[in-house]
Scaffold this motif. Structure first.
Motif, PDB file in Angstrom:
ATOM      1  N   GLU A 114      16.316 -14.656 -37.869  1.00 56.73           N
ATOM      2  CA  GLU A 114      14.917 -14.124 -37.423  1.00 56.73           C
ATOM      3  C   GLU A 114      13.941 -15.379 -37.787  1.00 56.73           C
ATOM      4  OE1 GLU A 114      13.455 -11.589 -35.988  1.00 56.73           O
ATOM      5  OE2 GLU A 114      15.692 -10.899 -35.670  1.00 56.73           O
ATOM      6  N   PRO A 115      12.784 -15.657 -37.228  1.00 62.89           N
ATOM      7  CA  PRO A 115      11.752 -16.612 -37.617  1.00 62.89           C
ATOM      8  C   PRO A 115      11.404 -16.278 -39.427  1.00 62.89           C
ATOM      9  CG  PRO A 115      11.080 -15.748 -35.599  1.00 62.89           C
ATOM     10  CD  PRO A 115      12.476 -14.918 -36.136  1.00 62.89           C
ATOM     11  N   PRO A 116      11.592 -17.517 -39.993  1.00 64.11           N
ATOM     12  CA  PRO A 116      11.425 -17.412 -41.494  1.00 64.11           C
ATOM     13  C   PRO A 116       9.731 -17.283 -41.787  1.00 64.11           C
ATOM     14  CG  PRO A 116      11.721 -19.539 -40.703  1.00 64.11           C
ATOM     15  CD  PRO A 116      11.804 -18.938 -39.518  1.00 64.11           C
ATOM     16  N   SER A 117       9.418 -16.751 -43.038  1.00 64.52           N
ATOM     17  CA  SER A 117       8.101 -16.702 -43.181  1.00 64.52           C
ATOM     18  C   SER A 117       7.829 -17.623 -44.398  1.00 64.52           C
ATOM     19  CB  SER A 117       7.580 -15.133 -43.188  1.00 64.52           C
ATOM     20  OG  SER A 117       8.369 -14.425 -44.226  1.00 64.52           O
ATOM     21  N   THR A 118       8.778 -17.936 -45.182  1.00 69.50           N
ATOM     22  CA  THR A 118       8.643 -18.560 -46.539  1.00 69.50           C
ATOM     23  C   THR A 118       9.466 -19.933 -46.181  1.00 69.50           C
ATOM     24  OG1 THR A 118      10.360 -17.616 -47.788  1.00 69.50           O
ATOM     25  CG2 THR A 118       8.094 -16.624 -47.813  1.00 69.50           C
ATOM     26  N   TRP A 119       9.326 -20.772 -47.281  1.00 69.37           N
ATOM     27  CA  TRP A 119       9.863 -22.052 -47.308  1.00 69.37           C
ATOM     28  C   TRP A 119      11.452 -21.821 -47.601  1.00 69.37           C
ATOM     29  CZ3 TRP A 119      10.269 -26.955 -45.886  1.00 69.37           C
ATOM     30  CH2 TRP A 119      10.859 -27.838 -46.435  1.00 69.37           C
ATOM     31  N   GLN A 120      11.657 -20.781 -48.589  1.00 72.52           N
ATOM     32  CA  GLN A 120      13.036 -20.602 -48.876  1.00 72.52           C
ATOM     33  C   GLN A 120      13.718 -19.947 -47.840  1.00 72.52           C
ATOM     34  OE1 GLN A 120      14.818 -21.721 -51.538  1.00 72.52           O
ATOM     35  NE2 GLN A 120      12.925 -22.622 -52.386  1.00 72.52           N
ATOM     36  N   GLU A 121      13.232 -19.194 -46.807  1.00 70.76           N
ATOM     37  CA  GLU A 121      13.577 -18.186 -45.841  1.00 70.76           C
ATOM     38  C   GLU A 121      13.941 -19.473 -44.842  1.00 70.76           C
ATOM     39  OE1 GLU A 121      11.281 -14.102 -46.170  1.00 70.76           O
ATOM     40  OE2 GLU A 121      11.459 -15.284 -44.235  1.00 70.76           O
ATOM     41  N   LEU A 122      13.114 -20.320 -44.540  1.00 69.84           N
ATOM     42  CA  LEU A 122      13.397 -21.373 -43.687  1.00 69.84           C
ATOM     43  C   LEU A 122      14.717 -22.270 -44.041  1.00 69.84           C
ATOM     44  CD1 LEU A 122      11.921 -23.181 -41.232  1.00 69.84           C
ATOM     45  CD2 LEU A 122      11.421 -24.847 -43.229  1.00 69.84           C
ATOM     46  N   ILE A 153       5.663 -32.861 -38.699  1.00 66.24           N
ATOM     47  CA  ILE A 153       6.183 -31.985 -39.969  1.00 66.24           C
ATOM     48  C   ILE A 153       5.308 -32.012 -41.088  1.00 66.24           C
ATOM     49  CG2 ILE A 153       8.325 -31.676 -41.533  1.00 66.24           C
ATOM     50  CD1 ILE A 153      10.155 -32.034 -39.116  1.00 66.24           C
ATOM     51  N   SER A 154       4.821 -33.642 -41.152  1.00 64.84           N
ATOM     52  CA  SER A 154       3.973 -33.749 -42.255  1.00 64.84           C
ATOM     53  C   SER A 154       2.776 -32.799 -42.420  1.00 64.84           C
ATOM     54  CB  SER A 154       3.419 -35.219 -42.308  1.00 64.84           C
ATOM     55  OG  SER A 154       4.481 -36.121 -42.595  1.00 64.84           O
ATOM     56  N   TYR A 155       2.244 -32.820 -40.986  1.00 66.19           N
ATOM     57  CA  TYR A 155       1.013 -32.035 -40.793  1.00 66.19           C
ATOM     58  C   TYR A 155       1.410 -30.386 -41.055  1.00 66.19           C
ATOM     59  CZ  TYR A 155      -1.577 -35.983 -38.853  1.00 66.19           C
ATOM     60  OH  TYR A 155      -2.169 -37.270 -38.753  1.00 66.19           O
ATOM     61  N   ALA A 156       2.478 -29.944 -40.705  1.00 66.50           N
ATOM     62  CA  ALA A 156       2.692 -28.714 -40.797  1.00 66.50           C
ATOM     63  C   ALA A 156       2.883 -28.352 -42.314  1.00 66.50           C
ATOM     64  CB  ALA A 156       4.095 -28.241 -40.186  1.00 66.50           C
ATOM     65  N   LEU A 157       3.243 -29.034 -43.234  1.00 63.37           N
ATOM     66  CA  LEU A 157       3.672 -28.932 -44.675  1.00 63.37           C
ATOM     67  C   LEU A 157       2.402 -29.209 -45.480  1.00 63.37           C
ATOM     68  CD1 LEU A 157       7.050 -30.448 -44.925  1.00 63.37           C
ATOM     69  CD2 LEU A 157       6.441 -28.085 -44.890  1.00 63.37           C
ATOM     70  N   PRO A 215       4.712 -19.901 -37.075  1.00 64.14           N
ATOM     71  CA  PRO A 215       3.867 -20.715 -37.769  1.00 64.14           C
ATOM     72  C   PRO A 215       5.043 -21.227 -38.906  1.00 64.14           C
ATOM     73  CG  PRO A 215       2.814 -18.629 -37.871  1.00 64.14           C
ATOM     74  CD  PRO A 215       4.095 -18.523 -37.115  1.00 64.14           C
ATOM     75  N   PHE A 216       5.021 -22.644 -39.117  1.00 64.28           N
ATOM     76  CA  PHE A 216       6.104 -23.235 -39.789  1.00 64.28           C
ATOM     77  C   PHE A 216       5.608 -22.827 -41.438  1.00 64.28           C
ATOM     78  CE2 PHE A 216       8.183 -27.051 -41.562  1.00 64.28           C
ATOM     79  CZ  PHE A 216       9.562 -26.897 -41.010  1.00 64.28           C
ATOM     80  N   PRO A 217       6.505 -22.478 -41.959  1.00 65.60           N
ATOM     81  CA  PRO A 217       6.298 -21.902 -43.392  1.00 65.60           C
ATOM     82  C   PRO A 217       6.331 -22.951 -44.253  1.00 65.60           C
ATOM     83  CG  PRO A 217       8.438 -21.095 -42.748  1.00 65.60           C
ATOM     84  CD  PRO A 217       8.000 -21.736 -41.782  1.00 65.60           C
ATOM     85  N   GLY A 218       5.197 -23.724 -44.917  1.00 70.05           N
ATOM     86  CA  GLY A 218       5.349 -24.625 -45.870  1.00 70.05           C
ATOM     87  C   GLY A 218       5.184 -24.116 -47.220  1.00 70.05           C
ATOM     88  N   ALA A 267       1.567 -14.266 -47.279  1.00 65.07           N
ATOM     89  CA  ALA A 267       0.085 -13.928 -46.948  1.00 65.07           C
ATOM     90  C   ALA A 267      -0.823 -14.924 -47.622  1.00 65.07           C
ATOM     91  CB  ALA A 267      -0.106 -12.708 -48.131  1.00 65.07           C
ATOM     92  N   ARG A 268      -0.403 -15.971 -47.913  1.00 65.06           N
ATOM     93  CA  ARG A 268      -1.222 -17.275 -48.181  1.00 65.06           C
ATOM     94  C   ARG A 268      -0.981 -18.394 -47.506  1.00 65.06           C
ATOM     95  NH1 ARG A 268      -4.426 -17.341 -52.616  1.00 65.06           N
ATOM     96  NH2 ARG A 268      -4.057 -19.279 -53.050  1.00 65.06           N
ATOM     97  N   LEU A 269      -0.274 -18.301 -46.353  1.00 68.61           N
ATOM     98  CA  LEU A 269       0.191 -19.471 -45.682  1.00 68.61           C
ATOM     99  C   LEU A 269      -0.963 -19.866 -45.055  1.00 68.61           C
ATOM    100  CD1 LEU A 269       2.722 -20.993 -44.421  1.00 68.61           C
ATOM    101  CD2 LEU A 269       2.686 -19.246 -42.526  1.00 68.61           C
ATOM    102  N   TRP A 270      -0.959 -21.141 -45.022  1.00 67.38           N
ATOM    103  CA  TRP A 270      -2.063 -22.258 -44.428  1.00 67.38           C
ATOM    104  C   TRP A 270      -1.249 -23.000 -43.079  1.00 67.38           C
ATOM    105  CZ3 TRP A 270      -7.087 -24.031 -46.417  1.00 67.38           C
ATOM    106  CH2 TRP A 270      -7.528 -23.032 -47.344  1.00 67.38           C
ATOM    107  N   ILE A 271      -2.002 -23.121 -42.237  1.00 68.24           N
ATOM    108  CA  ILE A 271      -1.575 -23.880 -41.174  1.00 68.24           C
ATOM    109  C   ILE A 271      -2.379 -25.104 -40.496  1.00 68.24           C
ATOM    110  CG2 ILE A 271       0.016 -22.098 -40.320  1.00 68.24           C
ATOM    111  CD1 ILE A 271      -2.401 -21.406 -37.935  1.00 68.24           C
TER     112      ILE A 271
END
Lengths: 445, 342
Positions: free
Chosen positions: A186-194, A222-226, A318-321, A326-330
């Protein structure tokens, strides 16, 4: 033919020139004819200039290819109530447009309405052009009052609005749902899940993330996503600190972001040879299911859909950096917009067209055409369903402009492109890459 | 202003020259000489103009329109370009005079200096390989093989294609996928170990571009060498053969010296082309990865139109122009001294 014969006859008449004396005689009529030619030649440049721009016959609009669909669609609507007015439009890729329009701006024959990039950080950015006094102030137009304060730096210079742009496009992962489904992820929602999802996809023989880093602008995504999670989640005033010299790329969360970029490569989650792969190849990899996802701007969703036989298979998350959903910034950057040249300041048609674009329904139309989120939404606004996962984050104020929109000169972005390519090819490390960017940032704009 | 008109004149026909009907032909068959007719030539018609109203234009006056156009289109921009090199102009807005600051910055700018090194390496590679390949192709199609006309066209064809088109074509050839383009070909013939990321590897990108340029222009060099080869008198080869010279000796001591003018032209053109190389690099790699294939031309383009440093870019362009002129003159002087003619 008649003209040719006339010339021959004329030549015959002057055949009696005394060549021995080394001079040739011309009648007064001949001299006047030659003089007329010179006068005509002298008059040619203004005539050409009149044809090529200015506020001659029609309103001239020059944009980038990304704007072609919305501009043509909205111009068609605009002309319904103004059937007698003439308009000319032309569109080109960014670099070609930039080269031509900057030259025209320098020569004083800029198009009436032309593409302008938000904020600073580009040779055709709003700040660069407004600072040089080349843009008309649009502050009095009704839509200008509705620009959210968070986007002020993209639209305004010294308190005045010089840019019309429909809203912001997003950076996230465009993914192939069928490939995800086949791999049971499934689409991940955290870096570890990614990382876990990528590991699973790789084990199934699929390239987890397609990266076309030979196309320079793709390198930055990818830089901008992270970076929003690595930098702005901790310090929302990072851009001000950079401008004041209180921090640097090297000493900031940028190092973590590029470190994660490198980690994705080290773990083998990119295609082989990303520096030799183009954007088109990246698109084809995801569209055909050879790769599972690509970190991209929402504006290219249409291109990805055109490249696949089943467009409904493509979606975006949303790419999970970070590690807290709950605190994901994009990143959400204002899309390239339009400005009115100062040459067209006295031509009411230019400002009138921009005012037309600023109506809510037209903002919605433009945003919809480029898969963007309008800078102002009302009850009638509809957003492409693919972008819905992003809306809560945007509405919660956890979206930051694309990083280059606050950079002080046009050199930092190319330095970033080169630094990422060097990083991917092992020519430099994170500190070296960020050092290149710091050097470019500190150069005078 | 008075001027003399040509007067009617009497022209006597020439005396018959020695030959069949000449004065040397004497004897009973000689015909008596007739009185030559008088030919009257009318003065040429001139336009009727009133005295004192004609305007006389010296011959060089006809060059003036061309000079005016040349001055406007070439001289003025060139001189203005030199002037911009001493300003901080961004391409828009006002400019300030900054003296030699741009030239000092150029010497301190590692990015530009790296592009100088890349340009020189690229030029050397292109000049050497393109001319060797061009010479071999010329020697090959100068033989008696039946398909030589077709081969000449085939080898020359890439030279007339747009450099940008060639770059896009070669991007497909250089596809990093193991089964595509050149890599696919290498795999198919059992040379899979040689597969590379041709444009994405910083150590290869510059040479990949050089190969692309050589492919495009080797046929151009071939045509010039071919013209040189066809100017070698066959008697020299025959004489050398009679003296017992073998194929290599005839090439070394007969053909090669006679090819010197063609070599001069080829070296000059390929050197200038290499130093100015822009299109193929820009379209194929955009100077990357990183700055691995950045040339002086792509660097100055970016300085002007991407970074908005027009004044600095003009300084780089000026240095490039002087560099090309000096290298070309030195090369021309050296090569001309070695030329021989038949």
């Amino acid at each position: 033919m008649t003209t040719g014969q006339g010339q021959e006859r004329s030549a015959g008449r002057t055949g009696g020139a005394d060549l021995r004396s080394g001079t040739t005689a011309r009648s007064r009529r001949g001299f006047l004819r030659a003089g007329g030619g010179i006068v005509a030649a002298g008059a040619l440049p203004p005539v050409l200039s009149g044809c090529s721009g200015g506020s001659g016959d029609g309103l001239r609009i020059v944009g980038v290819t990304d704007q072609q669909q919305p501009v043509e669609e909205l111009l068609k609507l605009y002309r319904r109530s103004r059937p007698g007015e003439a308009f000319t439009t032309s569109f080109a890729p960014t670099e070609q447009m930039q080269t031509v329009v900057r030259t025209q701006l320098a020569g004083g024959n800029a198009p009436d309405v032309h593409a302008v990039y938000p904020g600073s950080g580009s040779a055709m950015s709003m700040v660069e052009l407004a600072r040089a006094g080349l843009l008309t102030d649009l502050s009095t137009q009704p839509w200008a009052a509705n620009i959210p304060s968070a986007f002020g730096t993209a639209y305004r210079y010294e308190g005045h609005t010089y840019l019309y742009s429909a809203g912001s496009c997003l950076i996230g992962a465009i993914y192939n749902k069928r490939v995800f489904s086949r791999a049971g992820v499934e689409p991940p929602s955290t870096w570890q899940e990614l990382l876990a999802v990528c590991t699973r996809l790789r084990a199934r023989g699929v390239v987890p993330i397609a990266l076309g880093a030979q196309t320079p602008w793709v390198t930055q995504l990818i830089s901008y996503a992270l970076v929003p999670n690595a930098v702005y989640a901790h310090n929302a005033r990072f851009d001000d600190d950079m401008a004041a010299g209180r921090t640097s790329f090297r000493d900031s969360g940028w190092a973590d972001a590029l470190g994660r970029y490198q980690e994705l490569q080290r773990k083998g989650f990119f295609n082989d040879n990303p520096n030799g792969t183009t954007f088109e190849q990246q698109t084809a990899m995801v569209a055909t299911g050879k790769a599972a996802m690509a970190v991209q701007v929402s504006a290219v969703l249409g291109v990805f859909r055109e490249a696949t036989e089943s467009p409904e298979d493509l979606a975006m998350f949303p790419f999970p950096g970070g590690d807290d959903p709950a605190r994901l910034w994009i990143p959400a950057g204002i899309v390239v917009g339009l400005g009115v040249s100062v040459r067209a300041r006295r031509d009411p048609r230019a400002a009138d067209f921009i005012a037309f674009l600023g109506k809510q329904e037209n903002i919605d139309r433009w945003a919809s055409a480029v898969f963007a989120i309008p800078f102002r939404r009302d009850a009638s606004t509809t957003v492409d369903p693919v972008l819905e996962p992003f809306l809560p984050i945007v509405d919660d104020g956890r979206a930051v402009p694309f990083m280059d929109q606050r950079w002080p000169n046009a050199e930092v972005q190319p330095a970033h492109f080169a630094a990422v390519q060097d990083l991917l090819s092992g020519e430099t490390d994170v500190r070296g890459a960020l050092g290149q960017m710091d050097d470019a940032y500190r150069r005078a704009s | 202003m008075s001027r003399s008109l040509p007067q009617p004149e009497e022209i006597q026909p020439e005396e018959p020259r020695a030959g069949k009907t000449g004065p040397g032909r004497t004897g009973p068959t000689a015909r008596p000489r007739k009185t030559p007719p008088t030919v009257r030539i009318q003065p040429p018609q001139t336009p009727r103009t009133r005295p004192g109203r004609d305007l006389t234009v010296p011959p060089w006056g006809f060059v003036v329109p061309a000079l005016v156009v040349y001055a406007l289109v070439v001289l003025y921009p060139s001189i203005a370009g030199v002037a911009y090199a001493f300003t901080d102009w961004s391409g828009i807005g006002d400019a300030s005079f900054v003296g030699l600051a741009n030239f000092r910055a150029l010497l301190d700018d590692q990015r530009t200096l790296d592009s100088v090194v890349n340009t020189l390496l690229l030029t050397i590679a292109v000049v050497v390989v393109q001319n060797v390949v061009g010479l071999l192709l010329a020697l090959g199609v100068d033989t008696g093989i039946r398909s030589k006309s077709l081969l000449r066209v085939v080898f020359f064809a890439p030279a007339v294609v747009s450099p940008v088109m060639v770059a896009f074509l070669w991007k497909y050839v250089y596809n990093p996928e193991p089964t595509a383009g050149l890599n696919g070909l290498l795999g198919a013939v059992g040379l899979g170990a040689l597969r590379q990321d041709w444009l994405g590897d910083p150590s290869l990108a510059l040479w990949s571009v050089a190969a692309m340029v050589v492919w495009q222009y080797a046929g151009y060099s071939m045509v010039i060498f071919l013209a040189g080869l066809q100017g070698v008198p066959p008697e020299l080869h025959e004489a050398a053969k009679i003296d017992g010279a073998g194929t290599w000796q005839r090439f070394r001591y007969v053909t090669w010296p006679m090819l010197a003018p063609a070599l001069t032209v080829n070296l000059m053109l390929s050197t200038i082309g290499g130093l100015k190389l822009f299109d193929q690099v820009y379209a194929a790699t955009n100077g990357g990865p990183g700055t691995a294939s950045e040339t002086l031309s792509t660097a100055l383009f970016k300085e002007a139109f991407v970074y908005g440093k027009f004044g600095y870019s003009t300084a780089v362009a000026l240095v490039l122009a002087l560099f090309v002129a000096v290298v070309s003159l030195v090369q021309l002087r050296f090569l001309r001294a070695r030329e021989v003619t038949a």
